[in-house]
Design an enzyme around this catalytic site. Structure first.
Site, PDB file in Angstrom:
ATOM      1  N   CYS A  71     -56.440  24.481 -36.770  1.00 16.83           N
ATOM      2  CA  CYS A  71     -55.534  24.611 -36.105  1.00 16.83           C
ATOM      3  C   CYS A  71     -55.197  26.279 -35.758  1.00 16.83           C
ATOM      4  O   CYS A  71     -54.672  26.813 -34.789  1.00 16.83           O
ATOM      5  CB  CYS A  71     -54.179  24.421 -36.435  1.00 16.83           C
ATOM      6  SG  CYS A  71     -54.001  22.326 -36.429  1.00 16.83           S
TER       7      CYS A  71
ATOM      8  N   HIS B  62     -48.410  28.420 -32.749  1.00 16.13           N
ATOM      9  CA  HIS B  62     -49.073  27.221 -32.802  1.00 16.13           C
ATOM     10  C   HIS B  62     -48.340  26.003 -33.005  1.00 16.13           C
ATOM     11  O   HIS B  62     -47.165  26.212 -33.438  1.00 16.13           O
ATOM     12  CB  HIS B  62     -50.020  27.118 -34.064  1.00 16.13           C
ATOM     13  CG  HIS B  62     -50.536  25.815 -34.619  1.00 16.13           C
ATOM     14  ND1 HIS B  62     -51.021  25.112 -33.409  1.00 16.13           N
ATOM     15  CD2 HIS B  62     -50.562  24.994 -35.455  1.00 16.13           C
ATOM     16  CE1 HIS B  62     -51.749  23.842 -34.005  1.00 16.13           C
ATOM     17  NE2 HIS B  62     -51.190  23.715 -35.228  1.00 16.13           N
TER      18      HIS B  62
ATOM     19  N   ASN C  85     -49.378  18.250 -31.362  1.00  8.40           N
ATOM     20  CA  ASN C  85     -50.434  19.176 -32.088  1.00  8.40           C
ATOM     21  C   ASN C  85     -51.653  19.102 -31.600  1.00  8.40           C
ATOM     22  O   ASN C  85     -52.267  18.147 -32.000  1.00  8.40           O
ATOM     23  CB  ASN C  85     -50.417  19.078 -33.690  1.00  8.40           C
ATOM     24  CG  ASN C  85     -51.087  20.161 -34.443  1.00  8.40           C
ATOM     25  OD1 ASN C  85     -51.716  21.001 -33.873  1.00  8.40           O
ATOM     26  ND2 ASN C  85     -50.844  20.325 -35.696  1.00  8.40           N
TER      27      ASN C  85
HETATM   28  O1  UT7 Z   1     -51.260  22.290 -37.636  1.00  7.02           O
HETATM   29  C1  UT7 Z   1     -51.636  22.137 -38.906  1.00  7.02           C
HETATM   30  C2  UT7 Z   1     -50.883  22.400 -39.752  1.00  7.02           C
HETATM   31  N1  UT7 Z   1     -49.881  20.976 -39.971  1.00  7.02           N
HETATM   32  C3  UT7 Z   1     -48.656  21.394 -40.492  1.00  7.02           C
HETATM   33  O2  UT7 Z   1     -48.054  22.352 -40.212  1.00  7.02           O
HETATM   34  C4  UT7 Z   1     -47.937  20.048 -40.675  1.00  7.02           C
HETATM   35  C5  UT7 Z   1     -46.864  20.482 -41.609  1.00  7.02           C
HETATM   36  N2  UT7 Z   1     -46.169  19.234 -42.070  1.00  7.02           N
HETATM   37  C6  UT7 Z   1     -45.091  18.727 -41.290  1.00  7.02           C
HETATM   38  O3  UT7 Z   1     -45.100  18.893 -40.009  1.00  7.02           O
HETATM   39  C7  UT7 Z   1     -44.327  17.675 -41.942  1.00  7.02           C
HETATM   40  O4  UT7 Z   1     -44.442  17.582 -43.243  1.00  7.02           O
HETATM   41  C8  UT7 Z   1     -44.451  16.304 -41.524  1.00  7.02           C
HETATM   42  C9  UT7 Z   1     -44.000  16.129 -39.970  1.00  7.02           C
HETATM   43  C10 UT7 Z   1     -45.990  15.761 -41.374  1.00  7.02           C
HETATM   44  C11 UT7 Z   1     -43.744  15.270 -42.128  1.00  7.02           C
HETATM   45  O5  UT7 Z   1     -42.460  15.610 -42.289  1.00  7.02           O
HETATM   46  P1  UT7 Z   1     -41.730  15.810 -43.583  1.00  7.02           P
HETATM   47  O6  UT7 Z   1     -40.234  15.794 -43.356  1.00  7.02           O
HETATM   48  O7  UT7 Z   1     -42.249  16.612 -44.494  1.00  7.02           O
HETATM   49  O8  UT7 Z   1     -41.902  14.242 -44.042  1.00  7.02           O
HETATM   50  P2  UT7 Z   1     -42.299  13.579 -45.589  1.00  7.02           P
HETATM   51  O9  UT7 Z   1     -43.630  13.558 -45.786  1.00  7.02           O
HETATM   52  O10 UT7 Z   1     -41.712  14.306 -46.792  1.00  7.02           O
HETATM   53  O11 UT7 Z   1     -41.996  12.086 -45.501  1.00  7.02           O
HETATM   54  C12 UT7 Z   1     -40.774  11.540 -45.657  1.00  7.02           C
HETATM   55  C13 UT7 Z   1     -40.549  10.125 -45.559  1.00  7.02           C
HETATM   56  C14 UT7 Z   1     -41.750   9.370 -46.473  1.00  7.02           C
HETATM   57  O12 UT7 Z   1     -41.043   8.397 -46.984  1.00  7.02           O
HETATM   58  P3  UT7 Z   1     -40.290   8.325 -48.429  1.00  7.02           P
HETATM   59  O13 UT7 Z   1     -41.481   8.529 -49.433  1.00  7.02           O
HETATM   60  O14 UT7 Z   1     -39.184   9.536 -48.456  1.00  7.02           O
HETATM   61  O15 UT7 Z   1     -39.905   6.820 -48.496  1.00  7.02           O
HETATM   62  C15 UT7 Z   1     -42.790   9.228 -45.615  1.00  7.02           C
HETATM   63  O16 UT7 Z   1     -43.393   8.179 -45.988  1.00  7.02           O
HETATM   64  O17 UT7 Z   1     -41.007   9.857 -44.203  1.00  7.02           O
HETATM   65  C16 UT7 Z   1     -42.150   8.881 -44.199  1.00  7.02           C
HETATM   66  N3  UT7 Z   1     -43.002   8.868 -43.070  1.00  7.02           N
HETATM   67  C17 UT7 Z   1     -42.684   8.244 -41.801  1.00  7.02           C
HETATM   68  N4  UT7 Z   1     -41.619   7.557 -41.694  1.00  7.02           N
HETATM   69  C18 UT7 Z   1     -41.560   7.265 -40.255  1.00  7.02           C
HETATM   70  C19 UT7 Z   1     -43.823   9.633 -43.082  1.00  7.02           C
HETATM   71  N5  UT7 Z   1     -44.578   9.396 -41.587  1.00  7.02           N
HETATM   72  C20 UT7 Z   1     -43.584   8.587 -40.926  1.00  7.02           C
HETATM   73  C21 UT7 Z   1     -43.626   8.282 -39.616  1.00  7.02           C
HETATM   74  N6  UT7 Z   1     -42.620   7.556 -39.326  1.00  7.02           N
HETATM   75  N7  UT7 Z   1     -44.431   8.524 -38.920  1.00  7.02           N
END
Ligand code: UT7
Length: 318
Positions: free
Chosen positions: A112, A245, A275
């Protein structure tokens, strides 16, 4: 000798994939995706539409906007993580597609952060008088390394390409003022593909520990933004436009807030593009430039963070 951005161009595949469409395939919802990321839809390349095709289309537009032809270009640098083939580089395929047999072309792989790395590299070549005009392109077909059954990653990414013509100038009042690049390979396991040329003989699919990447992104971006300002003596209020980004709206808003910038000074495209990895900054830049948001003399801050980890920033006087 300095490098300035003479023109921009972009290309997006025709097919729009909405959050609603994805929520019919995996356990997710439009609400979750919008709340956690800011993404509403993304473009996905057609079958047979390759990274080099998108890169070439963006390059052609950048050339047209500069009123230049391929004969005027000395080199091509493509930032990509999703090349058509293991080799040759996408950049040489673009070179051939443009009908160029002169000059040189190569790819840069920093996921990225790729476009920031590519611009820094091209600007160094120009400063060393190795070329006068370089096409710098960010192009990705992220859809080819997405596991469409993994809801954690499949909602995040999109395909597309953006390009700029970078040109030499001895005019001190414009151009790339400073570049700051970093990487730390210890974080490989937080964001990677579970395959590759020498390991599995396949491209692999994206694996990500989202929450961990998020935390690192916030810190890494704060660091490179501070470095860019410290190196030039500018203050946050001197920045006309932030071109970040496009990974997550919450990360972008965090950076803007740290700089005390209103979101009216931030380019946001991820709601429509998702992204697009190395393509996200040049796509956003082209949208800002073609939308009349950038004028001569403006100070632009570009920043990115991605797999590796890699991260970096650039300050550009337009
Ligand atoms: O470009 C390269 C760099 N990349 C980034 O900068 C990405 C950085 N990370 C992020 O943008 C975020 O961490 C995400 C958008 C990927 C995830 O958001 P988050 O607020 O950090 O969520 P999380 O990973 O902590 O997940 C929260 C919950 C989990 O469920 P539990 O464990 O709380 O029951 C996940 O399983 O959301 C669940 N979850 C989803 N639910 C519905 C994960 N993906 C999804 C989904 N739909 N697509």
């Amino acid at each position: 000798m300095r490098a300035f951005i003479r023109s921009t161009g972009s290309y997006l595949p025709e097919r729009v994939v909405t959050n609603a469409e994805l929520s019919r395939k995996v356990e997710t919802s439009d609400e979750w995706i919008v709340q956690r990321t800011g993404i509403k839809e993304r473009r996905i390349a057609a079958e047979g539409e390759l990274t080099s095709h998108m890169a070439t289309a963006a390059a052609r537009m950048a050339l047209e906007n500069a009123k230049l032809t391929p004969a005027d270009i000395d080199a091509i640098v493509v930032a990509t993580t999703t090349p058509d083939d293991t080799f040759p580089a996408v950049a040489v395929k673009v070179q051939a597609a443009l009908g160029m047999t002169h000059g040189f072309a190569f790819d840069v792989q920093a996921v990225c952060s790729g476009f920031v790395y590519a611009l820094a590299t091209a600007s160094g070549i120009i400063a060393n008088k190795g070329a006068k005009r370089i096409l710098v392109i960010g192009a990705e077909k992220m859809s080819s390394i997405i596991d469409w059954n993994d809801r954690i990653t499949c909602v995040l990414f999109g395909d597309g390409a953006g390009a700029v013509v970078l040109e030499a100038t001895d005019d001190d009042s414009r151009g790339i003022l400073t570049t700051h690049l970093h990487s730390d390979g210890r974080h490989r396991d937080l964001l990677y593909t579970n395959g590759g040329v020498a390991s599995t003989g396949t491209a692999g699919k994206i694996q990500m520990q989202g929450r961990e990447v998020f935390k690192h992104a916030v810190e890494a971006l704060a660091q490179v933004v501070d470095e860019a300002l410290a190196a030039t003596g500018y203050k946050p209020e001197d920045i006309s436009l932030l071109v970040p980004h496009q990974a997550n709206l919450r990360i972008i808003e965090g950076t803007a807030k740290k700089l005390g910038m209103g979101m009216d000074k931030v380019v946001v495209t991820l709601d429509r593009h998702g992204n697009t990895s190395a393509a996200s900054i040049p796509l956003a830049l082209h949208e800002a430039v073609s939308g009349g948001r950038v004028k001569r003399g403006d100070l632009l801050l570009l920043e990115a963070m991605g797999g590796g980890f890699t991260w970096g920033s650039l300050l550009v006087r337009w």
